[in-house]
Motif scaffolding. Structure first.
Motif, PDB file in Angstrom:
ATOM      1  N   PHE A 173       1.627  26.675 -31.736  1.00  0.00           N
ATOM      2  CA  PHE A 173       1.467  28.201 -31.611  1.00  0.00           C
ATOM      3  C   PHE A 173       0.354  28.845 -31.923  1.00  0.00           C
ATOM      4  O   PHE A 173       0.025  28.765 -33.343  1.00  0.00           O
ATOM      5  CB  PHE A 173       2.428  28.376 -31.286  1.00  0.00           C
ATOM      6  CG  PHE A 173       3.911  28.719 -30.855  1.00  0.00           C
ATOM      7  CD1 PHE A 173       3.972  29.783 -30.238  1.00  0.00           C
ATOM      8  CD2 PHE A 173       4.840  27.207 -30.886  1.00  0.00           C
ATOM      9  CE1 PHE A 173       5.604  29.890 -29.218  1.00  0.00           C
ATOM     10  CE2 PHE A 173       5.521  27.176 -30.367  1.00  0.00           C
ATOM     11  CZ  PHE A 173       6.099  28.550 -29.804  1.00  0.00           C
ATOM     12  N   ASN A 174      -0.984  29.156 -30.802  1.00  0.00           N
ATOM     13  CA  ASN A 174      -1.817  29.875 -31.158  1.00  0.00           C
ATOM     14  C   ASN A 174      -1.399  31.611 -32.186  1.00  0.00           C
ATOM     15  O   ASN A 174      -1.855  32.142 -30.819  1.00  0.00           O
ATOM     16  CB  ASN A 174      -3.369  30.004 -30.838  1.00  0.00           C
ATOM     17  CG  ASN A 174      -3.624  28.428 -30.521  1.00  0.00           C
ATOM     18  OD1 ASN A 174      -4.232  28.531 -31.468  1.00  0.00           O
ATOM     19  ND2 ASN A 174      -4.087  27.665 -29.644  1.00  0.00           N
ATOM     20  N   ASN A 175      -1.471  31.286 -32.797  1.00  0.00           N
ATOM     21  CA  ASN A 175      -0.727  33.224 -33.104  1.00  0.00           C
ATOM     22  C   ASN A 175      -1.990  33.708 -34.546  1.00  0.00           C
ATOM     23  O   ASN A 175      -1.833  35.518 -34.293  1.00  0.00           O
ATOM     24  CB  ASN A 175       0.964  33.167 -34.161  1.00  0.00           C
ATOM     25  CG  ASN A 175       0.711  33.989 -34.780  1.00  0.00           C
ATOM     26  OD1 ASN A 175       1.004  35.139 -33.979  1.00  0.00           O
ATOM     27  ND2 ASN A 175       0.535  34.445 -35.737  1.00  0.00           N
ATOM     28  N   ALA A 176      -3.435  33.489 -34.988  1.00  0.00           N
ATOM     29  CA  ALA A 176      -3.351  33.994 -36.137  1.00  0.00           C
ATOM     30  C   ALA A 176      -4.084  34.468 -34.956  1.00  0.00           C
ATOM     31  O   ALA A 176      -4.799  35.011 -34.031  1.00  0.00           O
ATOM     32  CB  ALA A 176      -4.533  32.669 -36.971  1.00  0.00           C
ATOM     33  N   GLY A 177      -4.399  36.262 -35.806  1.00  0.00           N
ATOM     34  CA  GLY A 177      -4.733  37.339 -35.483  1.00  0.00           C
ATOM     35  C   GLY A 177      -4.994  38.569 -36.348  1.00  0.00           C
ATOM     36  O   GLY A 177      -3.974  38.639 -37.194  1.00  0.00           O
ATOM     37  N   ASN A 231       0.550  30.634 -26.348  1.00  0.00           N
ATOM     38  CA  ASN A 231      -1.409  31.323 -27.460  1.00  0.00           C
ATOM     39  C   ASN A 231      -0.412  33.335 -27.147  1.00  0.00           C
ATOM     40  O   ASN A 231       0.297  32.738 -26.634  1.00  0.00           O
ATOM     41  CB  ASN A 231      -2.171  31.682 -26.572  1.00  0.00           C
ATOM     42  CG  ASN A 231      -3.363  30.774 -26.255  1.00  0.00           C
ATOM     43  OD1 ASN A 231      -3.436  29.578 -27.376  1.00  0.00           O
ATOM     44  ND2 ASN A 231      -3.555  30.244 -25.102  1.00  0.00           N
ATOM     45  N   ILE A 232      -0.126  33.400 -28.177  1.00  0.00           N
ATOM     46  CA  ILE A 232       0.477  34.633 -28.562  1.00  0.00           C
ATOM     47  C   ILE A 232      -1.039  36.169 -28.325  1.00  0.00           C
ATOM     48  O   ILE A 232      -1.498  36.263 -28.839  1.00  0.00           O
ATOM     49  CB  ILE A 232       0.448  35.026 -29.709  1.00  0.00           C
ATOM     50  CG1 ILE A 232       1.720  34.000 -30.015  1.00  0.00           C
ATOM     51  CG2 ILE A 232       1.403  36.572 -30.293  1.00  0.00           C
ATOM     52  CD1 ILE A 232       2.883  33.388 -29.174  1.00  0.00           C
ATOM     53  N   CYS A 233      -0.543  36.199 -27.286  1.00  0.00           N
ATOM     54  CA  CYS A 233      -1.232  37.474 -26.597  1.00  0.00           C
ATOM     55  C   CYS A 233      -0.983  39.104 -26.955  1.00  0.00           C
ATOM     56  O   CYS A 233      -0.248  38.672 -28.066  1.00  0.00           O
ATOM     57  CB  CYS A 233      -1.806  37.286 -24.471  1.00  0.00           C
ATOM     58  SG  CYS A 233      -2.711  35.603 -23.536  1.00  0.00           S
ATOM     59  N   SER A 234      -1.242  39.701 -26.091  1.00  0.00           N
ATOM     60  CA  SER A 234      -0.551  41.078 -26.422  1.00  0.00           C
ATOM     61  C   SER A 234      -0.582  41.994 -25.420  1.00  0.00           C
ATOM     62  O   SER A 234      -0.704  41.506 -24.354  1.00  0.00           O
ATOM     63  CB  SER A 234      -1.344  42.039 -27.569  1.00  0.00           C
ATOM     64  OG  SER A 234      -1.112  43.060 -27.387  1.00  0.00           O
ATOM     65  N   ILE A 235       0.146  42.760 -25.037  1.00  0.00           N
ATOM     66  CA  ILE A 235       0.386  43.594 -23.503  1.00  0.00           C
ATOM     67  C   ILE A 235      -0.968  43.841 -24.086  1.00  0.00           C
ATOM     68  O   ILE A 235      -1.241  44.633 -22.738  1.00  0.00           O
ATOM     69  CB  ILE A 235       1.228  45.657 -24.326  1.00  0.00           C
ATOM     70  CG1 ILE A 235       1.530  45.659 -23.363  1.00  0.00           C
ATOM     71  CG2 ILE A 235       0.799  45.757 -25.374  1.00  0.00           C
ATOM     72  CD1 ILE A 235       2.473  46.776 -22.767  1.00  0.00           C
ATOM     73  N   ASN A 289       0.514  28.311 -22.234  1.00  0.00           N
ATOM     74  CA  ASN A 289       1.604  29.356 -21.921  1.00  0.00           C
ATOM     75  C   ASN A 289       0.824  29.715 -22.588  1.00  0.00           C
ATOM     76  O   ASN A 289       0.541  30.295 -23.597  1.00  0.00           O
ATOM     77  CB  ASN A 289       2.355  29.299 -21.254  1.00  0.00           C
ATOM     78  CG  ASN A 289       3.465  28.254 -19.565  1.00  0.00           C
ATOM     79  OD1 ASN A 289       3.065  28.766 -18.539  1.00  0.00           O
ATOM     80  ND2 ASN A 289       3.839  27.462 -20.742  1.00  0.00           N
ATOM     81  N   ALA A 290       1.637  31.890 -21.959  1.00  0.00           N
ATOM     82  CA  ALA A 290       1.026  32.622 -23.737  1.00  0.00           C
ATOM     83  C   ALA A 290       2.611  33.427 -23.425  1.00  0.00           C
ATOM     84  O   ALA A 290       2.952  33.551 -22.487  1.00  0.00           O
ATOM     85  CB  ALA A 290       0.044  33.560 -23.034  1.00  0.00           C
ATOM     86  N   ILE A 291       2.792  34.251 -24.822  1.00  0.00           N
ATOM     87  CA  ILE A 291       3.465  35.429 -24.577  1.00  0.00           C
ATOM     88  C   ILE A 291       2.780  36.543 -25.246  1.00  0.00           C
ATOM     89  O   ILE A 291       2.059  36.129 -26.593  1.00  0.00           O
ATOM     90  CB  ILE A 291       5.003  35.100 -26.094  1.00  0.00           C
ATOM     91  CG1 ILE A 291       5.763  34.156 -25.899  1.00  0.00           C
ATOM     92  CG2 ILE A 291       5.282  36.142 -26.711  1.00  0.00           C
ATOM     93  CD1 ILE A 291       6.388  33.150 -27.024  1.00  0.00           C
ATOM     94  N   ALA A 292       3.165  37.693 -24.476  1.00  0.00           N
ATOM     95  CA  ALA A 292       2.496  38.878 -24.595  1.00  0.00           C
ATOM     96  C   ALA A 292       3.314  40.170 -24.878  1.00  0.00           C
ATOM     97  O   ALA A 292       4.143  40.462 -24.747  1.00  0.00           O
ATOM     98  CB  ALA A 292       1.651  39.617 -23.731  1.00  0.00           C
ATOM     99  N   PRO A 293       3.155  39.793 -26.801  1.00  0.00           N
ATOM    100  CA  PRO A 293       4.505  41.029 -27.146  1.00  0.00           C
ATOM    101  C   PRO A 293       3.693  42.378 -26.582  1.00  0.00           C
ATOM    102  O   PRO A 293       2.322  42.821 -26.399  1.00  0.00           O
ATOM    103  CB  PRO A 293       4.138  41.124 -28.814  1.00  0.00           C
ATOM    104  CG  PRO A 293       3.785  39.687 -28.841  1.00  0.00           C
ATOM    105  CD  PRO A 293       3.059  39.794 -27.717  1.00  0.00           C
ATOM    106  N   GLY A 294       4.885  42.533 -27.336  1.00  0.00           N
ATOM    107  CA  GLY A 294       4.213  44.745 -26.556  1.00  0.00           C
ATOM    108  C   GLY A 294       4.092  45.369 -28.015  1.00  0.00           C
ATOM    109  O   GLY A 294       3.866  44.553 -28.917  1.00  0.00           O
TER     110      GLY A 294
END
Length: 257
Positions: free
Chosen positions: A94-98, A145-149, A187-192
């Protein structure tokens, strides 16, 4: 009919930027689902505290921590090699660092621009490549990958963040294009808008909080735990034919005008 398995028991998962916030919650949720977790961060004291707290629940043999800078190519490559030697093959990353930076684009310094892009986007390439070199050799693996809205939408004063998360969305696609044929699912997860300690000031801002509630069909901020279900799914065999997708977890914000 055989139902695809959501079981991730004993699956070795590396979560970057996981000593606190969303990364910590995802790591904890995956641990509760049975995974063996490798935490990551640059603050060794905070990282060890997180490891100790999770290990007290799940056991020292199931929770590990490695402090390294995900923006440093050599350090990341060496750390991934060490993790695989000492813990075992990384099966899920999980690439979460940001980081975030709030300032109008006309005023953003090049240093601040580069810091956000490097931390949010380049680090996912660096760690993703280090892990994928081994995953492709084994013929299996998952990268989330942890993306974003903000991967698809923009608003004023967060231009570097928006650019980095849009780039991360397309990096997810590029990784898929090159690695899916070698057995990887990327894949990616895009949190709001998620209520965390990092967004507390926005929650406390009456005008901004009101805007979020009006703009979100679910009429609430997300909770970090809202991300755990999608994380478990993408880490499991149930998502074996899902590739290159961005899963928005945003209460419906991205689908309305």
């Amino acid at each position: 009919m055989t139902i695809p398995s959501f079981d991730i028991t004993d699956r070795i998962v590396l979560v970057t930027g996981s000593s606190r916030g969303i990364g910590r919650t995802i790591a904890e949720g995956l641990a509760e689902a049975g995974a063996r977790i490798v935490l990551n961060g640059t603050n060794s004291e905070r990282l060890e505290s997180a490891r100790a707290e999770l290990a007290a629940v799940h056991g020292n043999d199931r929770i590990h921590a490695y402090a390294f800078d995900v923006t440093d190519d050599a350090a990341s490559e060496a750390s991934v090699a060490t993790i695989e030697d000492e813990v075992g093959p990384i099966e899920v990353l999980f690439n979460n660092a940001g980081v975030q930076h709030r300032e109008p684009l006309l005023d953003v310094s090049l240093d601040d621009w580069a810091r956000v892009i490097t931390t949010n986007l380049t680090s996912a390439f660096i760690v993703g490549r280090a892990v994928a070199r081994r995953m492709t050799h084994r013929g299996s693996g998952k990268i989330v990958n942890i993306c974003s809205i903000q991967s698809d939408l923009a608003r004023p004063t967060i231009g570097p963040y928006t650019a980095s998360k849009g780039g991360l969305r397309n990096l997810t696609r590029a990784m898929t294009a090159e690695w899916a044929g070698k057995g990887l699912q990327v894949n990616a997860i895009a949190p709001g808008y998620i209520h965390t300690e990092m967004t507390q000031a926005l929650v406390d801002d009456e005008n901004f909080n009101g805007w979020v509630l009006r703009r979100t069909p679910a009429t609430r901020w997300g909770k970090p735990t809202d991300l755990v279900g999608p994380a478990v799914w993408l880490a499991s065999d149930a998502s074996a034919f899902v590739n290159g997708q961005v899963v928005f977890v945003d209460g419906g914000m991205s689908v309305v005008v």
